[in-house]
Write a protein that holds these residues in place. Structure first.
Motif, PDB file in Angstrom:
ATOM      1  N   PHE A 114       0.830  -1.211   0.000  1.00 24.18           N
ATOM      2  CA  PHE A 114       0.000   0.000   0.000  1.00 24.18           C
ATOM      3  C   PHE A 114       0.860   1.254   0.000  1.00 24.18           C
ATOM      4  CE2 PHE A 114      -2.011   3.484   2.299  1.00 24.18           C
ATOM      5  CZ  PHE A 114      -3.118   3.710   1.487  1.00 24.18           C
ATOM      6  N   GLN A 115       1.825   1.320   0.903  1.00 27.57           N
ATOM      7  CA  GLN A 115       2.617   2.544   0.995  1.00 27.57           C
ATOM      8  C   GLN A 115       3.532   2.723  -0.214  1.00 27.57           C
ATOM      9  OE1 GLN A 115       2.724   3.196   5.820  1.00 27.57           O
ATOM     10  NE2 GLN A 115       4.550   3.513   4.649  1.00 27.57           N
ATOM     11  N   ARG A 116       4.132   1.659  -0.685  1.00 24.36           N
ATOM     12  CA  ARG A 116       5.005   1.778  -1.863  1.00 24.36           C
ATOM     13  C   ARG A 116       4.212   2.264  -3.077  1.00 24.36           C
ATOM     14  NH1 ARG A 116      10.277   1.742  -0.069  1.00 24.36           N
ATOM     15  NH2 ARG A 116      10.952  -0.286   0.697  1.00 24.36           N
ATOM     16  N   ILE A 117       3.036   1.667  -3.298  1.00 29.29           N
ATOM     17  CA  ILE A 117       2.238   2.039  -4.464  1.00 29.29           C
ATOM     18  C   ILE A 117       1.680   3.452  -4.306  1.00 29.29           C
ATOM     19  CG2 ILE A 117       0.126   1.484  -5.744  1.00 29.29           C
ATOM     20  CD1 ILE A 117       0.725  -1.459  -5.215  1.00 29.29           C
ATOM     21  N   SER A 118       1.395   3.871  -3.078  1.00 26.66           N
ATOM     22  CA  SER A 118       0.912   5.248  -2.870  1.00 26.66           C
ATOM     23  C   SER A 118       1.948   6.277  -3.308  1.00 26.66           C
ATOM     24  CB  SER A 118       0.537   5.462  -1.398  1.00 26.66           C
ATOM     25  OG  SER A 118       1.691   5.516  -0.567  1.00 26.66           O
ATOM     26  N   VAL A 119       3.241   5.963  -3.101  1.00 24.92           N
ATOM     27  CA  VAL A 119       4.293   6.881  -3.537  1.00 24.92           C
ATOM     28  C   VAL A 119       4.378   6.898  -5.061  1.00 24.92           C
ATOM     29  CG1 VAL A 119       6.744   7.433  -3.406  1.00 24.92           C
ATOM     30  CG2 VAL A 119       5.579   6.508  -1.412  1.00 24.92           C
ATOM     31  N   ILE A 120       4.275   5.727  -5.681  1.00 20.18           N
ATOM     32  CA  ILE A 120       4.331   5.657  -7.141  1.00 20.18           C
ATOM     33  C   ILE A 120       3.197   6.463  -7.766  1.00 20.18           C
ATOM     34  CG2 ILE A 120       4.183   4.110  -9.136  1.00 20.18           C
ATOM     35  CD1 ILE A 120       5.478   1.941  -7.403  1.00 20.18           C
ATOM     36  N   LEU A 121       1.985   6.318  -7.228  1.00 20.60           N
ATOM     37  CA  LEU A 121       0.839   7.042  -7.766  1.00 20.60           C
ATOM     38  C   LEU A 121       0.952   8.550  -7.500  1.00 20.60           C
ATOM     39  CD1 LEU A 121      -2.110   4.634  -6.867  1.00 20.60           C
ATOM     40  CD2 LEU A 121      -0.998   4.970  -9.086  1.00 20.60           C
ATOM     41  N   SER A 122       1.500   8.918  -6.353  1.00 27.17           N
ATOM     42  CA  SER A 122       1.646  10.351  -6.058  1.00 27.17           C
ATOM     43  C   SER A 122       2.653  11.014  -6.993  1.00 27.17           C
ATOM     44  CB  SER A 122       2.064  10.548  -4.602  1.00 27.17           C
ATOM     45  OG  SER A 122       3.391  10.105  -4.375  1.00 27.17           O
ATOM     46  N   ASP A 123       3.527  10.223  -7.628  1.00 23.52           N
ATOM     47  CA  ASP A 123       4.480  10.773  -8.594  1.00 23.52           C
ATOM     48  C   ASP A 123       3.791  11.309  -9.848  1.00 23.52           C
ATOM     49  OD1 ASP A 123       6.711  10.438  -7.087  1.00 23.52           O
ATOM     50  OD2 ASP A 123       7.385   8.599  -8.057  1.00 23.52           O
ATOM     51  N   LEU A 124       2.494  11.041 -10.003  1.00 16.92           N
ATOM     52  CA  LEU A 124       1.752  11.630 -11.119  1.00 16.92           C
ATOM     53  C   LEU A 124       1.760  13.156 -11.032  1.00 16.92           C
ATOM     54  CD1 LEU A 124      -1.301   9.192 -11.266  1.00 16.92           C
ATOM     55  CD2 LEU A 124       0.521   9.417 -12.972  1.00 16.92           C
ATOM     56  N   CYS A 125       1.862  13.677  -9.820  1.00 17.20           N
ATOM     57  CA  CYS A 125       1.985  15.134  -9.643  1.00 17.20           C
ATOM     58  C   CYS A 125       3.294  15.628 -10.238  1.00 17.20           C
ATOM     59  CB  CYS A 125       1.893  15.484  -8.164  1.00 17.20           C
ATOM     60  SG  CYS A 125       1.899  17.247  -7.812  1.00 17.20           S
ATOM     61  N   LEU A 126       4.373  14.867 -10.027  1.00 18.44           N
ATOM     62  CA  LEU A 126       5.665  15.215 -10.627  1.00 18.44           C
ATOM     63  C   LEU A 126       5.580  15.133 -12.142  1.00 18.44           C
ATOM     64  CD1 LEU A 126       8.730  15.796 -10.179  1.00 18.44           C
ATOM     65  CD2 LEU A 126       9.069  13.319 -10.226  1.00 18.44           C
ATOM     66  N   LEU A 127       4.888  14.123 -12.640  1.00 17.47           N
ATOM     67  CA  LEU A 127       4.729  13.965 -14.083  1.00 17.47           C
ATOM     68  C   LEU A 127       4.040  15.181 -14.692  1.00 17.47           C
ATOM     69  CD1 LEU A 127       5.136  11.680 -16.307  1.00 17.47           C
ATOM     70  CD2 LEU A 127       2.696  11.245 -16.013  1.00 17.47           C
ATOM     71  N   TYR A 128       2.993  15.661 -14.037  1.00 18.00           N
ATOM     72  CA  TYR A 128       2.272  16.827 -14.556  1.00 18.00           C
ATOM     73  C   TYR A 128       3.147  18.081 -14.478  1.00 18.00           C
ATOM     74  CZ  TYR A 128      -1.293  20.422 -15.093  1.00 18.00           C
ATOM     75  OH  TYR A 128      -2.008  21.510 -15.524  1.00 18.00           O
ATOM     76  N   GLY A 129       3.908  18.220 -13.394  1.00 21.99           N
ATOM     77  CA  GLY A 129       4.785  19.380 -13.270  1.00 21.99           C
ATOM     78  C   GLY A 129       5.851  19.408 -14.356  1.00 21.99           C
ATOM     79  N   VAL A 130       6.437  18.251 -14.652  1.00 20.03           N
ATOM     80  CA  VAL A 130       7.437  18.176 -15.718  1.00 20.03           C
ATOM     81  C   VAL A 130       6.800  18.482 -17.074  1.00 20.03           C
ATOM     82  CG1 VAL A 130       8.968  16.592 -16.960  1.00 20.03           C
ATOM     83  CG2 VAL A 130       8.917  16.570 -14.480  1.00 20.03           C
TER      84      VAL A 130
END
Length: 540
Positions: A114-130
């Motif tokens: 759960f916690q590992r995948i939550s970090v991966i999904l939260s990286d979508l914010c980084l994807l949008y920023g880039v």
């Protein structure tokens, strides 16, 4: 006669779709991160698991006063709300994850995934920023930035092995910077205020934002300027009110501030970040040793440099004691050239460079700086790196040094090949990418675009020469430093255990901190802010 028509091309090339390409970059990185799920877990993994339990099990009025575990909540309210949001899904998957008492040091597969995948999904914010920051760039620069940011080995080490949510937070920063670069100053300021309510350590760049927005957005005449300043102030106050008002209502603000700013911790973190204070500490130790040998009565300090969880410390035997106020003043002084430049020439195209410079100053002189804080300037510098050969050369070194400084975070033997392969892959991709970019004449075009000042001439000559020689090159000094880094790693990983066994375990860590500190301080990109090649300020 019939007019001749041009022959039609067979199977014309499809137009490039950068969004699809960006998703492929993210998908590849996500697959790698999924493979790393069973790897090393740090104490930060339990910290964030415990924060899920605090925000789910306790009323809001007790979030910042709970002491069920030593891992107390010490991030601003928006991050606490974020943990509360995640806890809803954690409770559905496994209620034990969010159980405050029974969940202490809970280590089942459910919480791991759960916690590992939550970090991966939260990286979508980084994807949008880039995406926002690169959507107007050419194809070569876009892909290079995607490699440097989305495939950053530092983010993999810190977020997906050690465990944190820096990618999510840096994504918010990049979105804010993209708004400023587009001239949407009010939106950029609002998003930065939101970021500060997620993690207050990003406040080091607040002076840059303040000066830039005051000059670029508000400095529009008396009446119009006052109106814009009022609007900007109202927006920022509204964001902070939304974050902190519930805690003001419950009379918790003093406790919240105390948790967010634990100045009782030592000057340095448990593992010294490679910054200015490493050399200050070593100088104090050397002076104490020499003066003691000369017969002076030098009292060895009882406190340590790394107070960590508890206690004030006064660890210096000879040199003046360093206080949080001292570090604050030094950060402001080192920031001053950047602030002057932002006031005189508030250009949107330079705001990312200035923010990276600000986080560098905070890293160099801040109080209780974590080695992980190098992410705050390395990720924005990736945007700047593609703009010129000099920027690329400096980024090449500083990103390798910063990544290597994180190696002690992964101290278990099974993670050693992972961290080495991540750094080697990153270095290879940087070399190939920068070589392709500058060999294609980008540096040559940049050097010949328009008339510049005389003091920019030497920079352009180097760019042209490098492009003609085949692209990306670094000097012998940089090569020598990288070879020295290899020797430091060989000593700490192989020779020290053979010679000393388990004795003097601090020496390899001290060598890494000191050697990386030399690289950080010595690299010109850390000390200089460039505007079209013009040096405008130096920290030291």
């Amino acid at each position: 006669m019939e007019a001749q028509t041009a022959p039609k091309l067979q199977n014309p090339p499809k137009p490039r779709n950068p969004i699809t390409e960006l998703w492929w970059f993210f998908a590849i990185s996500a697959c790698v991160k999924l493979l790393l799920i069973p790897a090393y877990k740090s104490t930060d993994f339990e910290v964030h698991r415990h924060w899920l339990a605090i925000t789910h099990s306790l009323p809001l009025s007790q979030w910042y006063s709970d002491e069920t575990s030593i891992w107390t909540l010490d991030y601003p309210p928006f991050f606490a709300y974020f943990e509360r949001f995640l806890s809803v899904f954690a409770n559905l998957i496994d209620p034990q994850i969010v159980h405050l008492q029974k969940g202490l040091n809970y280590s089942s597969n459910t919480v791991l995934y759960f916690q590992r995948i939550s970090v991966i999904l939260s990286d979508l914010c980084l994807l949008y920023g880039v995406f926002r920051l690169t959507r107007n760039s050419d194809s070569m620069k876009q892909k290079m930035i995607w490699v440097l940011v989305i495939w950053s080995p530092m983010l993999v080490i810190v977020d997906h092995l050690h465990f944190q949510y820096n990618g999510f937070l840096l994504g918010i920063l990049l979105i804010s910077l993209s708004c400023l670069e587009e001239g949407r100053d009010l939106m950029g300021g609002l998003i930065f205020a939101v970021l500060l309510c997620f993690k207050h350590l990003f406040a080091v760049a607040a002076p840059v934002y303040f000066v830039y927005l005051l000059r670029h957005y508000c400095w529009k005449g008396l009446v119009r300027g006052f109106w814009r300043l009022s609007v900007l102030g109202t927006v920022v106050v509204a964001v902070f009110a939304l974050a902190y008002a519930p805690f003001v209502y419950h009379g918790q603000m003093q406790q919240v501030i105390h948790r967010m700013f634990p100045f009782g911790r030592g000057l340095c973190h448990a593992y010294w970040a490679p910054n200015f204070w490493v050399f200050y500490i070593i100088l104090d130790k050397v002076l104490a040793f020499l003066l003691g040998r000369l017969g002076f009565n030098i009292q060895a300090p009882a406190a340590s440099f790394t107070g960590g969880l508890v206690g004030d410390s006064s660890p210096f035997a000879v040199l003046p004691q360093v206080t949080p106020a001292t570090t604050f003043i030094l950060v402001l002084i080192s920031l001053s050239p950047c602030l002057i430049k932002a006031w005189r020439h508030p250009r949107p195209s330079l705001i990312t460079r200035w923010v990276a410079y600000a986080y560098t100053c905070g890293f160099m002189f801040g109080w209780h700086v974590h080695e992980k804080a190098s992410l705050h300037f390395v990720i924005p510098l990736a945007i700047v790196a593609v703009q010129s050969l000099d920027n690329a050369r400096h980024y090449f070194l500083i990103s390798i040094v910063s990544c290597y400084s994180l190696f002690p975070l992964l101290y278990e033997a099974q993670e050693y090949p992972i961290r080495v392969l991540l750094l080697l892959l990153h270095s290879t991709l940087m070399w190939l990418g920068f070589s392709a970019q500058f060999a294609n004449g980008i540096a040559l075009e940049t050097a010949n675009s328009g008339k510049k000042k005389d003091d920019d001439f030497q920079t352009k000559r180097r760019s042209v020469a490098a492009a003609q020689k085949g692209g990306f090159i670094i000097g012998c000094v940089h090569w020598s430093y990288l070879v020295g880094m290899l020797l430091v790693e060989i000593w700490g990983q192989f020779l020290h255990p053979i010679i000393f066994g388990e004795k003097l375990p601090f020496i390899p860590l001290m060598l890494i901190s000191t050697y990386c500190g030399i690289g950080v301080i010595g690299d010109k990109s850390i000390y200089w802010v460039r505007s079209n090649g013009n040096m405008v300020g130096r920290i030291l």
